[in-house]
Scaffold this motif. Structure first.
Motif, short mmCIF file in Angstrom:
data_model
loop_
_atom_site.label_atom_id
_atom_site.label_comp_id
_atom_site.label_asym_id
_atom_site.label_seq_id
_atom_site.Cartn_x
_atom_site.Cartn_y
_atom_site.Cartn_z
N GLU A 1 0.83 -1.21 0.00
CA GLU A 1 0.00 0.00 0.00
C GLU A 1 0.86 1.26 0.00
O GLU A 1 1.91 1.30 0.64
CB GLU A 1 -0.92 0.03 1.23
N THR B 1 0.36 5.86 -0.33
CA THR B 1 -0.53 7.00 -0.53
C THR B 1 -0.28 7.58 -1.91
O THR B 1 0.73 7.31 -2.54
CB THR B 1 -0.28 8.10 0.53
N TYR B 2 -1.21 8.42 -2.38
CA TYR B 2 -1.03 9.08 -3.67
C TYR B 2 0.29 9.85 -3.71
O TYR B 2 1.04 9.80 -4.69
CB TYR B 2 -2.18 10.06 -3.94
N SER B 3 0.57 10.59 -2.64
CA SER B 3 1.76 11.45 -2.63
C SER B 3 3.03 10.60 -2.65
O SER B 3 4.02 10.97 -3.30
CB SER B 3 1.75 12.37 -1.40
N PHE C 1 -6.62 11.16 -7.79
CA PHE C 1 -6.37 11.68 -6.44
C PHE C 1 -7.43 12.71 -6.06
O PHE C 1 -7.97 12.69 -4.94
CB PHE C 1 -4.98 12.31 -6.37
N GLN C 2 -7.77 13.58 -7.00
CA GLN C 2 -8.76 14.63 -6.73
C GLN C 2 -10.14 14.05 -6.43
O GLN C 2 -10.93 14.65 -5.71
CB GLN C 2 -8.84 15.59 -7.93
N LYS C 3 -10.42 12.87 -6.99
CA LYS C 3 -11.71 12.21 -6.75
C LYS C 3 -11.64 11.14 -5.65
O LYS C 3 -12.65 10.54 -5.30
CB LYS C 3 -12.21 11.55 -8.05
N GLY C 4 -10.43 10.87 -5.16
CA GLY C 4 -10.28 9.84 -4.13
C GLY C 4 -10.48 8.43 -4.66
O GLY C 4 -10.87 7.52 -3.91
N PRO D 1 -9.14 4.93 -5.78
CA PRO D 1 -7.90 4.16 -5.58
C PRO D 1 -7.35 3.60 -6.90
O PRO D 1 -8.09 3.37 -7.85
CB PRO D 1 -8.34 3.02 -4.65
N SER E 1 -3.90 4.85 -2.45
CA SER E 1 -5.12 5.54 -2.03
C SER E 1 -4.74 6.69 -1.07
O SER E 1 -3.58 7.03 -0.91
CB SER E 1 -6.08 4.56 -1.36
N ARG E 2 -5.74 7.27 -0.43
CA ARG E 2 -5.49 8.42 0.45
C ARG E 2 -4.68 8.04 1.69
O ARG E 2 -3.95 8.85 2.24
CB ARG E 2 -6.82 9.05 0.89
N THR E 3 -4.88 6.82 2.17
CA THR E 3 -4.25 6.42 3.44
C THR E 3 -3.30 5.25 3.24
O THR E 3 -3.48 4.45 2.33
CB THR E 3 -5.31 6.01 4.47
#
Length: 287
Positions: free
Chosen positions: A237, A239-241, A263-266, A268, A285-287
């Motif tokens: 896993e 994150t996007y960043s 990323f802007q829409k969240g 995955p 994903s975000r996390t």
């Protein structure tokens, strides 16, 4: 709904395209399949174009190799019969005519290069769509850009509207060529090398799909280059960043601009290996 993107290696031969079919048919729900050109074809087209620009007409070696590769795939998948061979022959004739024109003027402009650079995707998407028995939807008819040939900037307002209209009543399986687009004048543009990933992300964001899966020839992002570090392993896993940072610093798993629309829409991203589909891959994903 899912978007599945298959890179050049994944559609690089008839055997690989058969693997793609198995993966697509194993999915639940509606699927949009975005494909790159057959492995190595875009490089051969660019080499042919550069050779033609010398004015010597020295593009026939690459053109012959391009034709042979597509003929072999068509023969293996369709026994050399059906309408697909005529569709491919027409696109290859278009390529040859443009290369001949480049030879005559002895000049290769960015506009002309964009016109032919995406022919590989136009061909591969027709082959894969027919082999899957799926609808083919032309990305150049709904992705709108400026006229910055070679690396055009997407007009997202118009593009999102076009994509939503194109897939308004969609169900089942659709195949879309990556990389290609058009400007307001209807001229072919491209959205940068590696742009098939970007095409898949643009469609994913416009339709707010549940996940974008990028199928490639590796199991995902790894802790190091496995050719250098033997104990490197797949990172489950990110994150996007983190994924974007790794991409900017040389990880070739994903094309950096791909991440931004999803990323802007969240939405995955899942990186999967076409040749080891049982491997869980890397989820971004975000996390």
């Amino acid at each position: 709904m899912k978007v599945l993107k298959f890179g050049g290696t994944s559609v690089g031969s008839a055997e690989n395209i058969k693997k793609v079919k198995e993966i697509v048919q194993s999915q639940n729900g509606d699927v949009i399949v975005v494909v790159s050109a057959l492995g190595g074809i875009t490089d051969k087209i660019l080499t042919a174009a550069n050779n033609a620009s010398t004015g010597t007409g020295d593009f026939h070696t690459e053109l012959k190799e391009i034709k042979i590769k597509h003929d072999e795939v068509i023969h293996s998948l369709f026994n050399g019969s059906g309408s697909i061979k005529y569709i491919v022959a027409e696109l290859l004739d278009e390529l040859e005519q443009i290369l001949t024109g480049i030879t005559l003027v002895g000049e290769l402009t960015p506009k002309t290069l964009d016109r032919i650079a995406g022919i590989g995707e136009r061909i591969s998407s027709n082959i894969v769509a027919q082999f899957l028995g799926a609808d083919r939807k032309d990305a150049s008819e709904f992705i709108r850009t400026d006229s910055n040939f070679g690396k055009a900037i997407v007009n997202f307002k118009e593009t999102d509207k076009n994509i939503q209209e194109a897939f308004n009543d969609f169900s089942g399986i659709a195949v879309v060529p990556g990389f290609i687009s058009k400007n307001a004048k209807g001229e072919f543009t491209t959205i940068g090398r590696g742009g098939s990933d970007y095409t898949a992300a643009i469609i994913s964001a416009a339709l707010n799909v549940e996940i974008l899966e990028i199928w490639t020839d590796v199991n995902g992002f790894m802790t190091a280059d496995p050719r250098v570090i033997s104990k490197a392993y797949t990172i489950p896993e990110l994150t996007y960043s983190e994924a974007m940072e790794l991409s900017h610093f040389g990880a070739k798993v994903i094309y950096p601009p791909t991440i931004l629309p999803v990323f802007q829409k969240g939405i995955p991203i899942l990186i999967k290996n076409t040749f080891e589909p049982e491997n869980p891959g890397t989820r971004i994903s975000r996390t």
